[in-house]
Design an enzyme around this catalytic site. Structure first.
Site, PDB file in Angstrom:
ATOM      1  N   ASP A  54       0.880  -1.165   0.000  1.00 37.59           N
ATOM      2  CA  ASP A  54       0.000   0.000   0.000  1.00 37.59           C
ATOM      3  C   ASP A  54       0.919   1.216   0.000  1.00 37.59           C
ATOM      4  OD1 ASP A  54      -1.670   2.107   0.583  1.00 37.59           O
ATOM      5  OD2 ASP A  54      -2.337   1.344   2.529  1.00 37.59           O
TER       6      ASP A  54
ATOM      7  N   LYS B 287       2.910  11.217  -3.612  1.00 34.50           N
ATOM      8  CA  LYS B 287       1.882  10.538  -4.408  1.00 34.50           C
ATOM      9  C   LYS B 287       0.989  11.544  -5.140  1.00 34.50           C
ATOM     10  CE  LYS B 287      -1.573   6.929  -3.616  1.00 34.50           C
ATOM     11  NZ  LYS B 287      -2.026   5.982  -2.576  1.00 34.50           N
TER      12      LYS B 287
ATOM     13  N   GLU C  71      -7.119   0.699  -4.615  1.00 36.21           N
ATOM     14  CA  GLU C  71      -7.148   0.560  -3.152  1.00 36.21           C
ATOM     15  C   GLU C  71      -8.485   0.037  -2.607  1.00 36.21           C
ATOM     16  OE1 GLU C  71      -5.849   4.449  -2.090  1.00 36.21           O
ATOM     17  OE2 GLU C  71      -3.834   4.043  -2.839  1.00 36.21           O
TER      18      GLU C  71
ATOM     19  N   ASP D 234     -13.026   5.146   1.594  1.00 35.36           N
ATOM     20  CA  ASP D 234     -11.599   5.224   1.919  1.00 35.36           C
ATOM     21  C   ASP D 234     -11.163   6.683   2.034  1.00 35.36           C
ATOM     22  OD1 ASP D 234      -8.839   5.251   1.936  1.00 35.36           O
ATOM     23  OD2 ASP D 234      -8.595   3.784   0.334  1.00 35.36           O
TER      24      ASP D 234
END
Ligand code: AMP
Length: 620
Positions: free
Chosen positions: A21, A83, A182, A204
């Site tokens: 992850d 990211k 994800e 999420d």
């Protein structure tokens, strides 16, 4: 006769493949052990690696918790939230530069770069530094080398961002077997524990991204029905909002208007710690010292005040939830379970709002920080051949298509199509003697390509010159399991073909995705009207060309006054084509069709007679 006996080596794994992850705030490695049990590397949260990189000198790189310490001392050499920069240009992220305490090279062209002590680093290189660290941790844990991984990305990552993640993996010495969404990974982890059937919403909310996915679990197949979210929404925004309040108090109470980058980090840290503590405590005492100003700040902080600050940010996650439900064709009652993922879902207000929108208690038995890595580990286990009972399907977030006559979007793969997928469609030319055909690939929901986003362009050729409408061009769109698009165009007559892998150099922010979707709804009527005009014009133009050609080629069959009549209608048609009234264009098209019909009939009779002797068609 001797026979061979297979030696049983015991319950060993075929190949060590880990699940990673790679988060905006934190990263984590997980695996499936010899007894099919999932685990994360590092006990008691120790394996959670802050996605922070400190580049202190050539070859002197530290990652994770140790790098985080440098946020205060080497602020400009310490990179976080990398990211957010993956697959993006400087222009894409420019509006956020004031939130970063490190420098971005202000280059207008190509992908964004981070500038550290005069050297420029790509987000791919920086992410690879994190991945290298994670790989080393895994190797230490297993006592063997780790060469392959499944890496997760937000559902809304586009091709460029997915490719960048894959490249980072490669650079870190990892064979990236799959880029996995994800929320899909979370559903996998959830499915493994619960073996449930039904429809699941995965909510999420991490540090930097928000994803909502609706998945259907059935017979070991995880199908994503809809995805949505915001790549610029998360716990970081809540920290920012708290910081804004703290800074105005610092200005009011201590006259501290400007702070140094180090102090900014200190305030950020205090804000985040307070937020996290208030997930369990009702009230905390906050205290920090700004060394450069020699100011110690303290105040009490209550959960209701935090909720007042964070409320509007959490509210922004609600509309994507409603839209995902709509896209999946479901009402809240159609959802069987809601899964929480990401550190920010520990906030009681988040749980409450999610519960309200989906009309059920969210399921939070799995550690929200580990759930994605665990799902990635399960997928890794599947891909390493250890497990055969799970298949994964995802969807495309925006429609994909090519430009056709009049700048129209011809959709090959509609939004929310399950991937991997392959679609073929056939096209022809509109102009005589075209020797090359431009294939322009677009992404978006609008009827006209100018309102969508161009992904790629290439020319199919050389082609033999042929009259319009004669060539048959096959266009195939293939999306692989990682969501990367391959476009192939083939001239069916000559076999000439050309293909391209779509790796756009510019990223698409969630704001843009949202804007594109919103506009497609708001402008739907205008778009339809315009499409009708363009279609009417195209049909009119085709008929004009055919009629003009026939009149020229078969002058001997044209009766007195006929040519003038046709030319008069074409004149009126050209005029109508300049205007936007598709009904008028259609009316005149029908009139022209009607008027040219006797001539067409004569041409046909004539060719039939030539073909079968001198008989008239009625006599055959
Ligand atoms: P992730 O991107 O999933 O690693 O999530 C990180 C985000 O979760 C950061 O914004 C953290 O501040 C936030 N977070 C972690 N623990 C908590 C907590 N106990 N309460 C509220 N937010 C938290």
């Amino acid at each position: 006769m001797a026979s061979l006996l297979q030696i049983d080596l015991g319950p060993g794994r075929k190949r060590r493949v880990v699940g990673i992850d790679l988060g905006t705030t934190n990263s984590l490695v997980a695996y499936i052990d010899e007894h099919d049990q999932p685990g994360v590397i590092g006990a008691d949260g120790d394996g959670i690696v802050p996605s922070v990189i400190a580049v202190l000198g050539q070859g002197d790189v530290v990652v994770g918790r140790r790098a985080k310490e440098h946020l205060f001392t080497d602020t400009e050499k310490t990179v976080y939230s990398v990211k957010r920069l993956m697959g993006k240009s400087y222009n894409d992220v420019e509006r956020d530069t004031h939130l970063l305490s490190y420098r971005l090279a202000p280059r207008r062209e190509g992908l964004v770069r981070v500038e550290i002590a005069g050297t420029e680093y790509t987000p791919i290189e920086l992410s690879a530094m994190i991945l290298r660290d994670l790989k080393a941790r895994a190797e230490e844990h297993f006592g063997e080398t780790v060469t392959a991984a499944v890496i997760t990305v937000p559902a809304y990552f586009n091709d460029a961002q997915r490719q960048a993640t894959k490249d980072a993996g490669k650079l870190a010495g990892l064979d990236v077997l799959r880029i996995l969404n994800e929320p899909t990974a979370a559903a996998l982890a959830y499915g493994l524990d619960q073996e449930r059937k039904g429809t699941v919403a995965v909510y999420d909310l991490g540090g930097g991204t928000f994803d909502i996915s609706i998945l259907r679990l059935e017979g070991g197949v995880y199908q994503v029905l809809a995805t949505g979210g915001d790549t610029y929404l998360g716990g970081d925004d809540i920290d920012q909002a708290i910081m804004t309040r703290l800074r105005s108090e610092l200005a009011e109470q201590h006259g501290v208007a400007e702070v140094t980058p180090q102090e900014l980090q200190q305030i950020r840290d205090a804000a985040e710690r307070a937020k996290q503590a208030l997930s369990t405590a009702e009230e905390i005492a906050m205290e920090f010292t700004l060394a450069d100003h020699a100011v110690t700040f303290h105040r009490a902080f209550r959960r209701d005040e935090l909720e007042e600050i964070a409320g509007p940010i959490i509210e922004r996650t609600m509309e994507p939830c409603r839209r995902a439900l709509r896209d999946a064709g479901l009402a809240a009652a159609g959802i069987d379970a809601v899964v929480l993922v990401g550190g920010s879902t520990r906030m009681p207000l988040v749980k409450q709002r999610v519960g309200e929108i989906f009309e059920r208690e969210p399921f939070d038995s799995l550690n929200p920080d580990e759930v994605v890595a665990l799902g990635a580990a399960i997928q890794a286990d599947v891909l390493s051949g250890n497990r055969r009972d799970t298949l994964l399907l995802d969807v495309v977030p925006l429609s994909l298509g090519i430009e056709t006559v009049g700048g129209m979007m011809s959709v090959l793969i509609p939004r929310n199509t399950t991937i991997p997928t392959q679609v073929r469609d056939h096209y022809t030319t509109f102009v005589d003697n075209q020797t090359g055909i431009n294939i322009n690939v677009y992404q978006g929901e609008r009827e006209f390509v100018r309102d969508n986003r161009q992904l790629a362009a290439f020319t199919l050729g050389p082609l033999p010159p042929l009259p319009a409408g004669m060539p048959k061009i096959e266009v195939a769109f293939t999306i692989d399991a990682d969501g990367i698009l391959r476009v192939k165009a083939k001239d069916m007559r000559t076999g000439t073909e050309q293909e391209i892998d779509v790796r756009p150099s510019y990223g698409l922010t969630e704001d843009e995705v949202e804007r594109m979707l919103r506009e497609s709804i708001e402008r739907a009527q205008d778009d339809i009207n315009e499409r009708m005009v363009v279609e009417a014009r195209t049909e009119a133009e085709t008929l004009i060309q055919a009629a003009t050609k026939t009149v020229e080629k078969h002058a001997d069959l044209v009766e007195a006054g006929e040519r003038e009549r046709i030319e008069e209608i074409i004149g009126r048609m050209r005029e109508a084509m300049h205007g936007g009234d598709h009904r008028l264009i259609r009316e005149i098209t029908e009139e022209l069709d009607h008027v040219t019909e006797p001539l067409a009939q004569r041409v046909m009779n004539d060719s039939v007679q030539k073909g079968i002797g001198q008989k008239k068609i009625e006599e055959v």
